[in-house]
Design an enzyme around this catalytic site. Structure first.
Site, short mmCIF file in Angstrom:
data_model
loop_
_atom_site.label_atom_id
_atom_site.label_comp_id
_atom_site.label_asym_id
_atom_site.label_seq_id
_atom_site.Cartn_x
_atom_site.Cartn_y
_atom_site.Cartn_z
N CYS A 80 24.36 46.68 49.92
CA CYS A 80 23.73 47.84 49.29
C CYS A 80 24.85 48.57 48.55
O CYS A 80 25.81 47.95 48.12
CB CYS A 80 23.04 48.74 50.33
SG CYS A 80 24.18 49.47 51.51
N GLN A 81 24.73 49.87 48.38
CA GLN A 81 25.77 50.60 47.65
C GLN A 81 27.00 50.85 48.53
O GLN A 81 28.11 50.61 48.12
CB GLN A 81 25.22 51.92 47.10
CG GLN A 81 26.13 52.59 46.09
CD GLN A 81 26.37 51.74 44.84
OE1 GLN A 81 25.49 51.04 44.36
NE2 GLN A 81 27.60 51.77 44.32
#
Length: 104
Positions: free
Chosen positions: A66-67
């Protein structure tokens, strides 16, 4: 065999760069807009809110990113409970300095 916690294994973004090949299954669990702004080539976008419905080959190792590593950790836990061999990418895209597709 399994305790209360289904601990997923985790590796760094640098380790992913070493392990990654054309067969590596990477799930990017960010929202579609984030994914479009830049993702690892070959990564499939399956937002965290849809990860429960993911159906893939349970014999293949699945890497989730993800980020920052928080959503992918949640996704890894969900996939692990579903029987997948899953690896979380610690630090997410903020730590990835390999090739990126999309973005500006």
């Amino acid at each position: 065999m399994f305790g209360l916690f289904h601990r997923s294994s985790a590796i760094s973004a640098d380790q992913l760069k070493v392990e990654k090949n054309s067969q590596t299954k990477i799930l990017d669990v960010r929202m579609p807009g984030e994914y479009r702004s830049g993702h690892i080539p070959g990564a499939k976008n399956v937002p965290l809110n849809r990860i429960e419905g993911y159906t893939g080959n349970k014999d293949e190792k699945v890497y989730v990113i993800c980020q920052s590593g928080m959503r992918s950790k949640q996704a890894a836990s969900i996939l692990k409970k579903k029987g997948y061999d899953v690896v979380n990418i610690r630090g997410g895209m903020t730590q990835w300095n390999g090739p990126v597709r999309g973005g500006k």
